[in-house]
Design a protein around this motif. Structure first.
Motif, PDB file in Angstrom:
ATOM      1  N   LEU A 266     -10.363  48.549  46.728  1.00 49.30           N
ATOM      2  CA  LEU A 266     -10.026  47.407  47.566  1.00 49.30           C
ATOM      3  C   LEU A 266      -8.703  47.600  48.287  1.00 49.30           C
ATOM      4  O   LEU A 266      -8.549  47.199  49.432  1.00 49.30           O
ATOM      5  CB  LEU A 266      -9.965  46.134  46.712  1.00 49.30           C
ATOM      6  CG  LEU A 266     -11.217  45.814  45.897  1.00 49.30           C
ATOM      7  CD1 LEU A 266     -10.983  44.595  45.016  1.00 49.30           C
ATOM      8  CD2 LEU A 266     -12.407  45.580  46.827  1.00 49.30           C
ATOM      9  N   PHE A 267      -7.733  48.182  47.612  1.00 46.20           N
ATOM     10  CA  PHE A 267      -6.436  48.454  48.227  1.00 46.20           C
ATOM     11  C   PHE A 267      -5.676  49.432  47.341  1.00 46.20           C
ATOM     12  O   PHE A 267      -6.039  49.655  46.182  1.00 46.20           O
ATOM     13  CB  PHE A 267      -5.611  47.169  48.414  1.00 46.20           C
ATOM     14  CG  PHE A 267      -5.262  46.464  47.129  1.00 46.20           C
ATOM     15  CD1 PHE A 267      -4.143  46.832  46.385  1.00 46.20           C
ATOM     16  CD2 PHE A 267      -6.049  45.429  46.656  1.00 46.20           C
ATOM     17  CE1 PHE A 267      -3.824  46.186  45.198  1.00 46.20           C
ATOM     18  CE2 PHE A 267      -5.740  44.778  45.469  1.00 46.20           C
ATOM     19  CZ  PHE A 267      -4.625  45.164  44.738  1.00 46.20           C
TER      20      PHE A 267
ATOM     21  N   VAL B 288      -3.622  49.935  42.287  1.00 47.23           N
ATOM     22  CA  VAL B 288      -4.930  50.143  42.912  1.00 47.23           C
ATOM     23  C   VAL B 288      -5.836  48.959  42.598  1.00 47.23           C
ATOM     24  O   VAL B 288      -6.057  48.618  41.427  1.00 47.23           O
ATOM     25  CB  VAL B 288      -5.598  51.442  42.409  1.00 47.23           C
ATOM     26  CG1 VAL B 288      -6.875  51.721  43.203  1.00 47.23           C
ATOM     27  CG2 VAL B 288      -4.640  52.620  42.505  1.00 47.23           C
ATOM     28  N   GLY B 289      -6.329  48.307  43.640  1.00 43.95           N
ATOM     29  CA  GLY B 289      -7.336  47.269  43.477  1.00 43.95           C
ATOM     30  C   GLY B 289      -8.719  47.873  43.532  1.00 43.95           C
ATOM     31  O   GLY B 289      -9.025  48.663  44.441  1.00 43.95           O
ATOM     32  N   LEU B 290      -9.561  47.547  42.565  1.00 42.69           N
ATOM     33  CA  LEU B 290     -10.883  48.163  42.448  1.00 42.69           C
ATOM     34  C   LEU B 290     -11.974  47.115  42.249  1.00 42.69           C
ATOM     35  O   LEU B 290     -11.735  46.082  41.592  1.00 42.69           O
ATOM     36  CB  LEU B 290     -10.909  49.127  41.256  1.00 42.69           C
ATOM     37  CG  LEU B 290      -9.938  50.317  41.291  1.00 42.69           C
ATOM     38  CD1 LEU B 290      -9.891  50.970  39.920  1.00 42.69           C
ATOM     39  CD2 LEU B 290     -10.355  51.320  42.368  1.00 42.69           C
TER      40      LEU B 290
ATOM     41  N   ARG C 151     -16.928  43.332  38.628  1.00 38.24           N
ATOM     42  CA  ARG C 151     -15.594  42.775  38.408  1.00 38.24           C
ATOM     43  C   ARG C 151     -14.588  43.393  39.372  1.00 38.24           C
ATOM     44  O   ARG C 151     -14.695  44.572  39.705  1.00 38.24           O
ATOM     45  CB  ARG C 151     -15.146  43.028  36.968  1.00 38.24           C
ATOM     46  CG  ARG C 151     -15.856  42.207  35.922  1.00 38.24           C
ATOM     47  CD  ARG C 151     -15.343  42.571  34.533  1.00 38.24           C
ATOM     48  NE  ARG C 151     -15.714  43.950  34.182  1.00 38.24           N
ATOM     49  CZ  ARG C 151     -15.126  44.652  33.216  1.00 38.24           C
ATOM     50  NH1 ARG C 151     -14.127  44.120  32.516  1.00 38.24           N
ATOM     51  NH2 ARG C 151     -15.542  45.893  32.951  1.00 38.24           N
ATOM     52  N   GLU C 152     -13.613  42.595  39.770  1.00 37.44           N
ATOM     53  CA  GLU C 152     -12.516  43.080  40.601  1.00 37.44           C
ATOM     54  C   GLU C 152     -11.253  43.111  39.753  1.00 37.44           C
ATOM     55  O   GLU C 152     -10.870  42.109  39.139  1.00 37.44           O
ATOM     56  CB  GLU C 152     -12.328  42.205  41.835  1.00 37.44           C
ATOM     57  CG  GLU C 152     -13.511  42.288  42.798  1.00 37.44           C
ATOM     58  CD  GLU C 152     -13.292  41.509  44.080  1.00 37.44           C
ATOM     59  OE1 GLU C 152     -12.389  40.648  44.112  1.00 37.44           O
ATOM     60  OE2 GLU C 152     -14.025  41.764  45.056  1.00 37.44           O
ATOM     61  N   VAL C 153     -10.603  44.273  39.720  1.00 32.90           N
ATOM     62  CA  VAL C 153      -9.475  44.484  38.820  1.00 32.90           C
ATOM     63  C   VAL C 153      -8.344  45.178  39.578  1.00 32.90           C
ATOM     64  O   VAL C 153      -8.553  45.731  40.665  1.00 32.90           O
ATOM     65  CB  VAL C 153      -9.872  45.335  37.592  1.00 32.90           C
ATOM     66  CG1 VAL C 153     -11.050  44.706  36.850  1.00 32.90           C
ATOM     67  CG2 VAL C 153     -10.200  46.771  38.009  1.00 32.90           C
TER      68      VAL C 153
ATOM     69  N   ALA D  47      -0.712  53.289  32.128  1.00 33.64           N
ATOM     70  CA  ALA D  47      -1.525  52.438  32.990  1.00 33.64           C
ATOM     71  C   ALA D  47      -1.880  51.142  32.277  1.00 33.64           C
ATOM     72  O   ALA D  47      -2.000  51.091  31.053  1.00 33.64           O
ATOM     73  CB  ALA D  47      -2.804  53.167  33.413  1.00 33.64           C
ATOM     74  N   THR D  48      -2.018  50.099  33.068  1.00 39.40           N
ATOM     75  CA  THR D  48      -2.518  48.802  32.591  1.00 39.40           C
ATOM     76  C   THR D  48      -3.538  48.297  33.605  1.00 39.40           C
ATOM     77  O   THR D  48      -3.546  48.715  34.769  1.00 39.40           O
ATOM     78  CB  THR D  48      -1.383  47.772  32.450  1.00 39.40           C
ATOM     79  OG1 THR D  48      -0.723  47.617  33.720  1.00 39.40           O
ATOM     80  CG2 THR D  48      -0.372  48.205  31.408  1.00 39.40           C
ATOM     81  N   ALA D  49      -4.377  47.384  33.167  1.00 37.37           N
ATOM     82  CA  ALA D  49      -5.346  46.757  34.068  1.00 37.37           C
ATOM     83  C   ALA D  49      -5.307  45.256  33.872  1.00 37.37           C
ATOM     84  O   ALA D  49      -5.094  44.761  32.759  1.00 37.37           O
ATOM     85  CB  ALA D  49      -6.755  47.291  33.802  1.00 37.37           C
ATOM     86  N   GLU D  50      -5.520  44.546  34.962  1.00 41.11           N
ATOM     87  CA  GLU D  50      -5.549  43.081  34.922  1.00 41.11           C
ATOM     88  C   GLU D  50      -6.581  42.587  35.912  1.00 41.11           C
ATOM     89  O   GLU D  50      -7.009  43.326  36.817  1.00 41.11           O
ATOM     90  CB  GLU D  50      -4.171  42.507  35.257  1.00 41.11           C
ATOM     91  CG  GLU D  50      -3.688  42.831  36.656  1.00 41.11           C
ATOM     92  CD  GLU D  50      -2.254  42.381  36.907  1.00 41.11           C
ATOM     93  OE1 GLU D  50      -1.456  42.337  35.936  1.00 41.11           O
ATOM     94  OE2 GLU D  50      -1.925  42.081  38.079  1.00 41.11           O
TER      95      GLU D  50
END
Length: 317
Positions: A28-29, A38-40, A46-48, A91-94
Motif C-alpha cells: 500500500l505504501f 511498509v503498508g501491506l 487484512r491491511e497491516v 520488526a513489529t506489525a500493527e
C-alpha cells in the motif's frame, strides 16, 4: 549518516507468513528515513503496517505500552506482534488505520492536542509496570556532555560540532532549570508532532509513533508536547510561543488543575530544551536551523524564569 535498513521483499513475505499467518498480496505504501515503514494488504484481506528499524531493547517496552493503551480504549493502532527479529534488525506489525486529518476541525486545536495528551498520560501504565524504556534521548540522559547521542542517528555527535554556540547556551540553561524541582515520573509520548496524530473532525482518530514512549515528570512531558505540536499544518512544524502558551493553559484544564508556577517554568524549559536539541541536530548534519531562532529562544527562556542573557562573569582578581 545512519544506515537505513534494507528490506528484502522475500524476507518480508516470509516474516509476514510466519508472524501474521498470511503473506503480502499488495504493498500500500512505503516510507521512513531511519526505519522502513511498509503498508501491506495481506492475502487474507487484512491491511497491516510493518515497521523495520535497528534493534533496541526499549522497543519491546514500547509495544507493550501500545498494546495496553489499545486495550484501554485509547485510539492507537492495534499491535499484531511483539518486537520480532528481522535479519539483523527488529520488526513489529500493527493494524493499518487509514485516513484522518492532520488538524482537528475545531476553533481551539490547542485544546484538542492537550486533551489527547492528558488522556494518554492518564491511561498509560506506571513506569514500574513495563520494562525499561532506556535509552531515550532527553535532557537527563546521564552522560557528562550536554547533548545525548541520537538514538536513531548515532553517527551524529551533537557535542563535537562547532558553531551555533547560542544553541548550546540555551540548551544548557534549560537543562540546568530542569535539574531543579520536578514531580514523580510518568509514561508519555515524547514526539507529539502534529504529523503523529490524525483527527476525524474534532475527534481523535489515531496516535502514531509509539516507539517514542518516554519516562519523564509530567511537566516535562507536557512541555515537550507544547513545543512540538503545531497548528500550522506542516507535519514537522514546531509550535510558536503563543501556541505553546495555549497548549499549557488547555492541559491544565484537561487534567482538572492548572499548572502551578514551578510546573509552568519547567514545562517552558523542557520545550526549549527539545527545540534546542532539534536545532543542534539540524546544525550538526548541515541543515538550515529552522526549528528555533535566537529571538524565540529568548522569549522561552524568559517564560522559564531564566534571564534572557546570562549574567556577566566578573574577572578574577
Amino acid at each position: 549518516m545512519p544506515r537505513r535498513p534494507v528490506v528484502d521483499s522475500g524476507r518480508l513475505a516470509r516474516w509476514c507468513a510466519e508472524q501474521l499467518g498470511s503473506p503480502p498480496a499488495d504493498e500500500l505504501f512505503r516510507s521512513g528515513h531511519l526505519s522502513v515503514v511498509v503498508g501491506l494488504r495481506l492475502a487474507d484481506g487484512r491491511e497491516v503496517v510493518v515497521k523495520i528499524r535497528p534493534d533496541a531493547p526499549r522497543i519491546a517496552a514500547c509495544v507493550d505500552i501500545q498494546r495496553r493503551m489499545f486495550q484501554a480504549g485509547y485510539p492507537c493502532p492495534r499491535p499484531l506482534t511483539g518486537a520480532v527479529p528481522f535479519g539483523g534488525e527488529l520488526a513489529t506489525a500493527e493494524a493499518y488505520v487509514p485516513g484522518g486529518a492532520m488538524l482537528p476541525g475545531t476553533d481551539d486545536p490547542a485544546a484538542s492536542f492537550a486533551e489527547a495528551l492528558a488522556w494518554l498520560i492518564r491511561l498509560a501504565p506506571r513506569p514500574g509496570e513495563v520494562p525499561a524504556l532506556d535509552p531515550a534521548p532527553s535532557w537527563n540522559h546521564g552522560g557528562d556532555e550536554l547533548w545525548p547521542r541520537s538514538e536513531e542517528d548515532p553517527d551524529a555527535d551533537l557535542n563535537q560540532r562547532p558553531g551555533a554556540s547560542w544553541i548550546d547556551e540555551v540548551g544548557r540553561r534549560a537543562r540546568d532549570r530542569l535539574r531543579v524541582g520536578g514531580s514523580d515520573v510518568m509514561i508519555g509520548h515524547g514526539d507529539w508532532l502534529a504529523g503523529n496524530l490524525r483527527w476525524n473532525e474534532d475527534s481523535l482518530l489515531v496516535v502514531h509513533d509509539w516507539d517514542s514512549m518516554i519516562v519523564e515528570s509530567e511537566d516535562v512531558l507536557v512541555g515537550f508536547a507544547a513545543a512540538l505540536y503545531s497548528t500550522g499544518g506542516g507535519a514537522d512544524e514546531r509550535a510558536t510561543v503563543e501556541e505553546t502558551e495555549r497548549f499549557l493553559d488547555a492541559y491544565g484544564r484537561a487534567r482538572g488543575r492548572k499548572l502551578d508556577a514551578d510546573e509552568l517554568q519547567r514545562a517552558w524549559a523542557a520545550g526549549l530544551w527539545t527545540l534546542a536539541y532539534d536545532a543542534k541536530y539540524q546544525h550538526t548534519v548541515g541543515q538550515p536551523v529552522t526549528v528555533l531562532t535566537e529571538r524565540q529562544a529568548g522569549e522561552r527562556l524568559r517564560r522559564a524564569g531564566l534571564r534572557t542573557t546570562p549574567p556577566r562573569r566578573r574577572p578574577s582578581s
